[in-house]
Design a protein around this motif. Structure first.
Motif, PDB file in Angstrom:
ATOM      1  N   SER A   8       0.823  -1.197   0.000  1.00  0.00           N
ATOM      2  CA  SER A   8       0.000   0.000   0.000  1.00  0.00           C
ATOM      3  C   SER A   8       0.865   1.258   0.000  1.00  0.00           C
ATOM      4  O   SER A   8       1.987   1.258   0.491  1.00  0.00           O
ATOM      5  N   LYS A   9       0.309   2.303  -0.553  1.00  0.00           N
ATOM      6  CA  LYS A   9       0.989   3.594  -0.629  1.00  0.00           C
ATOM      7  C   LYS A   9       0.962   4.221   0.773  1.00  0.00           C
ATOM      8  O   LYS A   9      -0.060   4.201   1.436  1.00  0.00           O
ATOM      9  N   PRO A  10       2.091   4.775   1.210  1.00  0.00           N
ATOM     10  CA  PRO A  10       2.104   5.432   2.520  1.00  0.00           C
ATOM     11  C   PRO A  10       1.051   6.537   2.586  1.00  0.00           C
ATOM     12  O   PRO A  10       0.812   7.246   1.606  1.00  0.00           O
ATOM     13  N   GLU A  11       0.427   6.678   3.734  1.00  0.00           N
ATOM     14  CA  GLU A  11      -0.626   7.665   3.919  1.00  0.00           C
ATOM     15  C   GLU A  11      -0.097   9.081   3.685  1.00  0.00           C
ATOM     16  O   GLU A  11       0.995   9.431   4.117  1.00  0.00           O
ATOM     17  N   GLY A  12      -0.873   9.860   2.972  1.00  0.00           N
ATOM     18  CA  GLY A  12      -0.515  11.242   2.716  1.00  0.00           C
ATOM     19  C   GLY A  12       0.410  11.440   1.521  1.00  0.00           C
ATOM     20  O   GLY A  12       0.740  12.559   1.177  1.00  0.00           O
ATOM     21  N   GLU A  13       0.814  10.367   0.896  1.00  0.00           N
ATOM     22  CA  GLU A  13       1.709  10.467  -0.257  1.00  0.00           C
ATOM     23  C   GLU A  13       0.877  10.751  -1.509  1.00  0.00           C
ATOM     24  O   GLU A  13      -0.110  10.088  -1.751  1.00  0.00           O
ATOM     25  N   ASP A  15      -0.592  10.935  -5.321  1.00  0.00           N
ATOM     26  CA  ASP A  15      -0.804   9.870  -6.306  1.00  0.00           C
ATOM     27  C   ASP A  15       0.336   9.754  -7.311  1.00  0.00           C
ATOM     28  O   ASP A  15       0.596   8.676  -7.827  1.00  0.00           O
TER      29      ASP A  15
END
Length: 89
Positions: A8-13, A15
């Motif tokens: 998963s993409k780190p939060e707040g990163e 798109d």
């Protein structure tokens, strides 16, 4: 059969951050002064990645041995700087 889940993409990163440009994002995201220097260097060399790579050496973005980054890395830095500039650093 269990397949490994996608990372998963780190939060707040944003798109536009990818696995390829994440290392440059992490380096630039919290350094508005460095982003400004990169944006200035890009403005001086809008089409020439080789000349930009040499300019980036002077501001501290280079290979471990102090030589200019390759064209792919310079392209990724352009993407990150543009993205950070668009969201205000």
């Amino acid at each position: 059969m269990n397949l490994p889940s996608a990372k998963s993409k780190p939060e707040g990163e944003p798109d536009w951050v990818t696995a390829d440009n994440r290392r440059f994002y992490k380096k630039l995201a919290n350094d508005s002064v460095l982003v400004g220097k990169v944006i200035d260097a890009i403005a001086q060399h809008p089409k020439d990645n080789s000349a930009l790579a040499e300019s980036l050496v002077a501001i501290g973005l280079h290979k471990q041995d102090g030589t200019a980054l390759d064209k792919a890395s310079v392209s990724r830095i352009r993407t990150v700087a543009s993205g950070l500039n668009a969201i205000g650093g």
